[in-house]
Structures are given as structure tokens and as C-alpha cells.
Design an enzyme around this catalytic site. Structure first.
Site, PDB file in Angstrom:
ATOM      1  N   SER B 198      -3.510   7.079   3.103  1.00 39.58           N
ATOM      2  CA  SER B 198      -3.233   6.940   1.729  1.00 39.58           C
ATOM      3  C   SER B 198      -1.950   7.586   1.198  1.00 39.58           C
ATOM      4  O   SER B 198      -1.702   8.884   1.754  1.00 39.58           O
ATOM      5  CB  SER B 198      -4.297   6.771   0.788  1.00 39.58           C
ATOM      6  OG  SER B 198      -3.904   7.060  -0.567  1.00 39.58           O
ATOM      7  N   ARG B 386      -3.758  -7.795 -13.286  1.00 40.78           N
ATOM      8  CA  ARG B 386      -3.984  -9.097 -12.343  1.00 40.78           C
ATOM      9  C   ARG B 386      -5.108  -9.770 -13.107  1.00 40.78           C
ATOM     10  O   ARG B 386      -4.937 -10.954 -12.963  1.00 40.78           O
ATOM     11  CB  ARG B 386      -4.614  -8.414 -11.023  1.00 40.78           C
ATOM     12  CG  ARG B 386      -4.068  -9.284  -9.899  1.00 40.78           C
ATOM     13  CD  ARG B 386      -4.859  -8.714  -8.723  1.00 40.78           C
ATOM     14  NE  ARG B 386      -3.919  -9.018  -7.569  1.00 40.78           N
ATOM     15  CZ  ARG B 386      -4.579  -8.657  -6.415  1.00 40.78           C
ATOM     16  NH1 ARG B 386      -5.592  -8.134  -6.029  1.00 40.78           N
ATOM     17  NH2 ARG B 386      -3.775  -8.767  -5.073  1.00 40.78           N
ATOM     18  N   TYR B 447       8.335  -0.992  -2.560  1.00 39.58           N
ATOM     19  CA  TYR B 447       7.179  -1.514  -2.995  1.00 39.58           C
ATOM     20  C   TYR B 447       7.424  -2.667  -4.020  1.00 39.58           C
ATOM     21  O   TYR B 447       8.157  -2.655  -4.988  1.00 39.58           O
ATOM     22  CB  TYR B 447       6.415  -0.490  -3.848  1.00 39.58           C
ATOM     23  CG  TYR B 447       4.922  -0.870  -4.238  1.00 39.58           C
ATOM     24  CD1 TYR B 447       3.901  -0.397  -3.377  1.00 39.58           C
ATOM     25  CD2 TYR B 447       4.852  -1.724  -5.473  1.00 39.58           C
ATOM     26  CE1 TYR B 447       2.564  -0.677  -3.824  1.00 39.58           C
ATOM     27  CE2 TYR B 447       3.368  -2.159  -5.806  1.00 39.58           C
ATOM     28  CZ  TYR B 447       2.287  -1.707  -5.015  1.00 39.58           C
ATOM     29  OH  TYR B 447       1.098  -1.905  -5.467  1.00 39.58           O
TER      30      TYR B 447
END
Lengths: 529, 529
Positions: B198, B386, B447
């Protein structure tokens, strides 16, 4: 021309002066001139080559010049003419495709392959292990050019056999540098640095070779494999990190892409003295944990400080220093730190101020730039001293490790004491001194130098060295230090690798080698048996 | 309580406001409320467990809550109740020894083991692959404590299941921090970070998890293996780097030692606008290659800049900015950079000055701290959006990669265009925007976020997403980008890993897994088949 049985160019000599000889005589006794067999005599001992295929160099001298590195074991072998097994032929491929061809040839003849970069290994990477098969030295010395340069991503692709000075010369023409300066810089190669996980003197700024190596091409017995090339990735384990430190067991690194930067505007080196070792260590740790952009940090212990200042003719400085520190209520065995500053003018000046402020908190006394600049000027001369010592009957070897801060001082003292004890068994003294030269937030490297008298006889010298090496290595792993911070494993450190990697870890390394080299033809005996 | 079928705590909502809905309606059309099946209904679909041994949790709800991560595929599965295979039991060991016991139990039952940290994977790490054997989820959530702390070496040992906020809270009490802030920070764990490689939002200062992970303990089917623990080493390949990114294939990371630092004195975030994307990229590169000690650098492209400013209610700022840039002769699609400064007061102020001077060379206009501080305040809210989008019938997904500077802009444009084209096939529009958020001297991450309408039907939504994911992934590897810079491989990226690692590289990874897990019981299907 390069010395066949010692360090450096044969027209470069740094003889010991009277002062150094007196210092050594007092510390460990007077030596008798070191044994030295002639090249002619040794060539007579090189066995005949059975290699018949053309396109390889099978001359005795070429094979001899690729047979040994620079470990003390190698040194004794060359000085006494106990040359041991030598490869049957030397291959000198000019590029990646030719490396592939050589490996195919070797495989078809059932040969084992020992890669050769700059021949500077000090841990037995170049040993030829006798096992009945023919042995080929694969030398990368013809692959020494800059192949590609990308100033936007600051990347440069080099033939793996490019030695330090040629790396920097080709980059300097473009206004860039790599900044990887191990003491072996003069001969060691970019590929050698990668496969042994080398670290340069200014790794604090430029990073270890792990940080500099962006990717490369590996020729394995099963074909070629490209690794890396991307700035960073979370796509599974990083295969670059398997090539780093692979010491030829997985294949031959033919090309390496490295991360470069623009040449700095300015570079300074300063010396600071501390009244005690513990205060010096404290300052080192605070400096590296403070995020100050230093390019180099090195702390010599009491004996190394005294040795260096004496040999460099700084007796007056020592006397002054001792007096000064005494006046301030300190002990009489000061330690010396050298720190480097590299970058833009304004950064160098600012960091100097901030570093000196931090040093003062640990009672450091700034001694200006003279000593530090002297260190920088002579930074690659160390290995030449071994030639000079041997002439007067002295041998020299070094060991190095890395450990967390709380264990550093204990391990440093234990290494020196172990060395003293190992020689005391023969009623011999050893001059042992140490510095910390690579520092991390977590801990530091420990680099000890040993100077001792030669016995004048190969077997006696070898036995003493073997005992020294074994005892010190045992102490290092018993304390939890790595068996090597910057030299690699080779054959000399292989018995101690499992203490660090664990049994399952060794299985993992063997599984990787087996996968790419099912026949076990690549540099056998290095890293693991 | 944590949502079972969406992001975050179920009492935390960030609903879309009228302005955001109008913006989306204009860009991609009006959505119809997203499908949402009840927990009760889904629990009815969870198959019976055949697991009989005691000491494991076999309740349907616990198994459901460990069955899926946060990928869009997972999202659809949970929202539509197409739950798919679920493990037979969940093991919740409390320490390293209990992990060993669980693995032995699993092996003796011929079970496969899927490790679970915080359940935040967005690439299918948690998928249960049906193959006839029983399946066990091994959850590390009880292993969430600081086990050891060494302020001298600045090391902290944590149970691998410790989530971000608990990591930082336990360190903060001692005056330290780790500084690893992925967007999943709220739930993702130190062990999950390690095994998926990560990267946190301030990796520019603190490093990727590769730099922070000093070592740890891995429980493999063949026993336990300790890796790392030494500041740096040249003793062979670095086995830490095999554990990093291993995604459960080699075993279970039970404990991780991480490198921590003292809490900073000050932290600021600034916004700078550039008249064009190319000028913004130029400034990013110059900043990262200048050695300035920034803690974060992020450049939003034209569409992301506009989207963020609109949704944050900064229309006036946009209008002013456009006018200002026009006056200076620039185009009307500015891009926004946010940079972070962390450290001592004086360093923060100095670096701000130097960073803004560099930005000016690329025609950057400083917009103060308000926007940047707003970014910092909302940095972990992204995933909550989201939930809000789905309520109004919109889906969202992200992709990310990393590549060298010269290829960055081309790949960024290609990703967005590919996404638009993938949806155009269904006569649907997609709102695609991108930022560069992790920068290296060599290149940067990319991204991209996609927002699109749900079809209101699982299979249609899934087919669209599959096409999107496949086409974008193909474009990424065709350009030479990594298939993941910060999310890992899992099942979603597994088909693209060979493009990056090579066939021999995949063989190496498989050989490592085979060595430690001969029966293939560990997290099958992740990284490679």
C-alpha cells in the site's frame, strides 16, 4: 596496468612512512617483509585449460586475473601462489545478446559459470568451486557503456560491467551523476553493485543501490527476464529485490537502469569532535532522525580517531583537542565525526548551521573543513594501504555489519574484543578500530578494520585469518547484526546467512535459484551451498 | 456499526446535494435510485456451513461480513444480493501462536484459507474461489495492539490486524506517528498494507509501506518465518520484499514492525493553480526532483479540478480563477495542485517559500491554504461518496497505475478516453477525471475516477464494469504502466500481472508460493491462478 596480486594500478603506490611504521611497531610489533611470489611463477601453476571452443580467452594470465577477488583469503592465495582452481576459459561478451549466447554455450557443455564484474569482491564471490564440470568466467568488462539516457525521468541505462569512474564520467558529460561511491569505486561495476547490494559512502543522500537500481535485464539459463522499470508498484512482490543480492545465482545481470540526478552545486565535508563515543553516537542518531539533508555521516571510534589523526600527521591537532576537551571536563579519548553536505549553495550553508547546532547539544566541537575535505580527497585510497602494509609484513582485513541503535555500541566493542582475543591465542596483537559510516533512522552500519602481522607462511596466516573471521562472524550474528551491510555473502559469509534468513528463508532463496537455473550452473557455492 | 454493504459507519452519511446532482445530470444524465437488497434477504442466501470444529464463528452474518471487499464487483454483489461463495467459518486468532494453530487446523481439514484484515480490498483479495474444499476466513481483527515500542530505533511492533486509527492513536500517546494514510485508513490494517504494498497519501514524506515495514513474522503452512528487523543489509535478496505484496499466498503476516517518527510540529496544505495541465505536470516534476521536503503533492487534471471546485461550492473561486488566468493570456481550463508541508515550523515556512518559487516558474498561482486544508479535512471521506452516489443511481470506480514522467500524460488521456469509449458502446456517458498523487523522481502515479449511471440490473451493471475494467487495464499495461500502484493485484488484476513480471517472473512467484505452501491452501487465485 592493474596489479594482478593487490589493489590498484601498479604505478600508484602509497608507501607507509616512518611515523606509521613506528605507530604500528608500538601497537602490534615490527613486521618482516611480506611474502610475494612472482607472476611468472604463479602462471606456471595455472592448470591447463580443457576448453576448446573458440571465442573464449583461455590464456593462463587472463584466467588467473579473473580467478580471485580482494578478500584476505584471495590476497594470501595470490601473495603465496596458492592459486587454487581457475576457470577453464573467460568469456567476454559485448552485449545482452552475447551474454545469452555464452550461457547457452556453457549449458550445452555442462559448464558452470562464475560471473566477473570488476573483481573487487572481498567475500569470495569469484571462487571457482571444484566439482568435475568445466568452469567458465563470464566477464562483463566489455559491457561498459551508457546505453540510454532519459533526463526527464532521470534514468540511465548502463552495460552491467561499467565501472564507477566510467559511470560518472559518462553522466558528468550530461550534467548528471549517480552518486554511488563504495570504496571499491575505481573498479567495481554497476552490475556488481546490484547483485551484491552495495552501498556507497554517500548513501545518505543518494540511497543504497536498492534505491538507485530502477530495473534491468537478467539472462538466466531459462531465458531473459526484465525486472523493474516503473517508479513504484503494488503489483505483487518486487522482483528487482530478488535480483539485488542474487550474486549470480539466478543469472547474469546484463544491463541496469539507474536513477541519476543533476550534479550538485556544492559539496563540503566537516569534522566535529566529541568528548566520548556515546555522545558521538547520540549526535549521529539525532542527525539522521532529524531529516537534515546531509550526504554523508561517519563516526570513528576512539582508536580509529587516534589512528587516522596520527597517520595523517595531525598530532598537533590531537594535542590541542585533548587539551581543549580536558578543559571542558571531558575524557581524553575523543571521537571524530565527519559529515558531508551536498546540494545547492544555500542548502549546504543552512544544513551546516543546523547540523552544527545539533552536534553542540551532544558537546560536539566543530573542527572546520580541513579534515573532512582530506577524507573526501583520500576516500578511495584505503585499499591501496593494504599493498603498503604487506610490504612491511602486515596484513589487513575488514568486517562490517548493520544493527539497530541500541545494540550498536555493544556489538562494536564485542567485534574488536573478539578480534583481539582471536589473535591473543597466538600471542599476537591486533590493531582494531571501527567507524559507523552508514546511518539510518533505525540504526547504523559498523565497519571494523584489523591490522596484524603476517606470520610469513601461508598456512599460518590463513589459519589465523580463518579463526578471526569465524569468531567475529559468530559474534555478529549472535548479536542480531546482519552478516553483511555492504559486501555481500559470497562464500565467506554463506555459513552465517541462515542465522539471518531462517531455514524457510533459505529454502525460498534455493527455490528461486532452482526455478531459473534447474541445472545449478550459476555461480555455485555463493549465498548457499 | 459498520455498513455490511457499503463504506463506513452506518450513522455517517454524506448525501449528494442539489448542486452535485445537477452537475451529474448535466454530465451523464439523471440516475434512478440504486438497487439495494436487505441484509435479512441476503442472509437467507448464505449457504449452510459444513464446518463443525468449535472455536470458529460459523454464523451467516459473520461469514457474510467477511466475504467481500470494496471492489465495484463486490459492491454489485452486495447491493443486488448476488453474494456468491462464502467461507465456511471465520477464525479470529488473538496472537501469532493462535494463527499457527488455525493454519494447522485448516491444513488438517484440507481447507483453503482466505486472510482478512480490514476488508477494504478493491481488487478482489477476499474472493472465495470454489474448488470443492472447505474455506476458512482468517480474520486478524483481534490482533490490533501495539506490542512493542523502541523510541531509540523508532520502531513499533503491531498486531497485523491493527487498523489505521488504532495505529496512530497508540503511537500518538507516545508522541510518535507512522504517517501511513491510504484513503482506506479508517479500516485498513498494517498487515493489509504490507501484503498489498500500500501507499499512503503522504508517502512523499513517510515513504511507501515498503519503506515503513522494517520486518515481521509470517506464519506459513511449513512454519513461521521472521523477515527483516535490520536497518539495511547486503546479505542476499531481501525477503521482506517477498512478503510485501504476497497477498496471502506465502502465509499470514501476524505481526509487523514499522518505522515511526516523532509527531511533526506543523502541517500545512496549499493550493496552486496552473493555466494548463502540461505546466502543472512540469511543476510537479521539478518539485519532486528538487529535493524539497514536501509531504504530499497532488495534481488534479482539468475535469477533476472543475468537479472538485464545483462540488465543494467554490464556483466563485473558479470564476475568479478563469478570469485571472485569461488576463494572463492562458487557456480556460486550469488545473489544481495541492501540496503538503510537514515538519518543524521553520522548515514548513521555508519549504513553502521555495515550493511557491518553483511553481511560479511554471506560471503557478498560489491560492492560499483554504482549499488545501479542506482537502486534508475531507481526505478519508471519498469512499463515503460512493454510498451517496448509489442512492441516486450512480456507480463509481477508480483505477490507478504508475509510470515514468514522459508517458504520464499520454496514459492519463488514454485511460479517460478508453473509459468514455467503453461506456459509449452502451450509449452511456461516463464522468472521468484524474489526478497524479504519488510522485517520484522517476515518474508518478495516475489515479482516475469514473462515475456512471447504474443500469438498475446486476448483470448489465456487471457486464459494463467488466468491459470498462478490462479495456482500461489493457491500455495501462500496453503503455508500460504497472497494473497497480497502490491497490494490489487480487483477482481483478491477476490477468495483467504477467505483462509486468514476465513469464519467468511469474514462475518465480509461483515457485516461492509452492515452497512455503506446497498444498496450495493459501488465498488461492490471488496474484496468479
Amino acid at each position: 596496468m592493474r596489479r594482478w596480486n593487490g589493489w590498484g594500478e601498479d604505478n600508484l603506490d602509497y608507501p607507509l612512512d616512518a611515523k606509521a611504521l613506528a605507530f604500528l611497531a608500538e601497537r602490534i610489533g615490527v613486521g618482516s617483509p611480506g611474502h610475494e611470489i612472482s607472476l611468472h611463477e604463479v602462471l606456471g601453476k595455472v592448470r591447463e585449460s580443457s576448453w576448446t571452443e573458440s571465442g573464449f580467452d583461455t590464456s593462463a594470465e587472463t584466467r588467473l586475473r579473473h580467478a580471485r577477488g580482494q578478500s584476505y583469503r584471495d590476497w594470501l592465495a595470490l601473495k603465496y601462489g596458492r592459486i587454487g582452481p581457475v576457470a577453464d576459459a573467460v568469456a567476454l561478451p559485448a552485449n545482452h545478446a552475447e551474454v545469452e549466447t555464452v550461457l547457452r554455450d556453457a549449458a550445452s557443455r555442462g559448464a558452470r559459470v562464475v560471473p566477473w564484474g570488476g573483481g573487487t569482491s572481498v567475500v569470495g564471490h569469484l571462487d571457482v568451486i571444484e566439482a568435475g564440470q568445466p568452469v567458465l568466467n563470464l566477464s562483463l568488462e566489455r559491457m561498459n557503456a551508457l546505453l540510454d539516457f532519459d533526463p526527464i525521468s532521470q534514468l540511465a541505462r548502463f552495460g552491467a560491467g561499467t565501472p564507477g569512474p566510467r559511470v560518472e564520467a559518462q553522466l558528468r558529460d550530461r550534467g548528471y551523476l549517480l552518486g554511488h561511491f563504495p570504496q571499491s569505486y575505481e573498479y567495481s561495476t554497476v552490475g556488481g553493485w546490484v547483485v551484491t547490494r552495495s552501498s556507497g559512502q554517500q548513501s545518505l543522500r543518494y540511497g543504497r543501490i536498492e534505491n538507485l537500481f530502477a530495473g534491468g535485464r537478467l539472462v538466466t539459463p531459462r531465458g531473459s527476464l526484465s525486472v523493474g522499470g516503473i517508479p513504484a508498484s503494488s503489483a505483487g512482490p518486487d522482483l528487482r529485490e530478488l535480483v539485488l543480492g542474487s550474486e549470480g545465482r539466478l543469472g547474469i545481470l546484463s544491463e541496469a537502469v539507474v536513477r541519476v540526478r543533476k550534479l550538485p552545486e556544492r559539496e563540503d565535508f566537516h569534522a566535529v569532535f566529541f568528548p566520548t563515543w556515546d555522545l558521538g553516537v547520540e549526535a549521529m542518531r539525532h542527525l539522521v532522525q532529524s531529516d537534515l539533508p546531509l550526504s554523508m555521516l561517519r563516526l570513528s571510534n576512539e582508536t580509529e580517531t587516534e589512528t587516522q589523526l596520527t597517520l595523517a600527521g595531525h598530532e598537533k591537532a590531537i594535542a590541542w583537542l585533548k587539551r581543549y576537551l580536558k578543559l571542558r571536563g571531558s575524557g581524553a579519548r575523543p571521537v571524530m565525526m565527519v559529515f558531508g553536505l551536498t546540494g545547492l549553495n544555500r542548502e549546504v550553508l543552512r544544513s551546516r548551521r543546523e547540523a552544527l547546532t545539533l552536534c553542540k547539544l551532544s558537546r560536539g566541537v566543530h573542527a572546520g573543513r580541513m579534515i573532512g575535505q582530506g577524507w573526501a580527497k583520500n576516500r578511495f585510497k584505503g585499499p591501496y594501504l593494504r599493498n603498503g602494509l604487506w610490504k612491511f609484513g602486515y596484513g589487513a582485513d575488514t568486517v562490517e555489519t548493520c544493527i539497530n541503535w541500541p545494540q550498536a555500541t555493544g556489538l562494536m566493542r564485542a567485534i574488536e574484543q573478539t578480534a583481539v582475543d582471536a589473535f591473543a591465542a597466538d600471542n599476537e596483537r591486533i590493531h582494531a578500530f571501527t567507524h559507523l559510516s552508514h546511518v539510518y533512522r533505525q540504526g547504523c552500519s559498523i565497519y571494523s578494520t584489523f591490522v596484524f602481522r603476517s606470520a610469513g607462511d601461508h598456512d599460518a596466516d590463513f589459519a589465523r585469518w580463518q579463526r578471526l573471521k569465524a569468531r567475529v562472524s559468530e559474534i555478529i550474528v549472535a548479536h542480531g547484526g546482519t552478516i553483511s551491510h555492504q559486501h555481500g555473502v559470497g562464500t565467506d559469509h554463506a555459513p552465517y546467512l541462515e542465522a539471518e534468513k531462517g531455514a524457510l528463508g533459505m529454502d525460498l532463496l534455493r527455490a528461486c535459484a532452482r526455478e531459473l537455473d534447474p541445472a545449478g550452473m550459476m555461480n555455485p557455492g555463493k549465498l548457499f551451498a
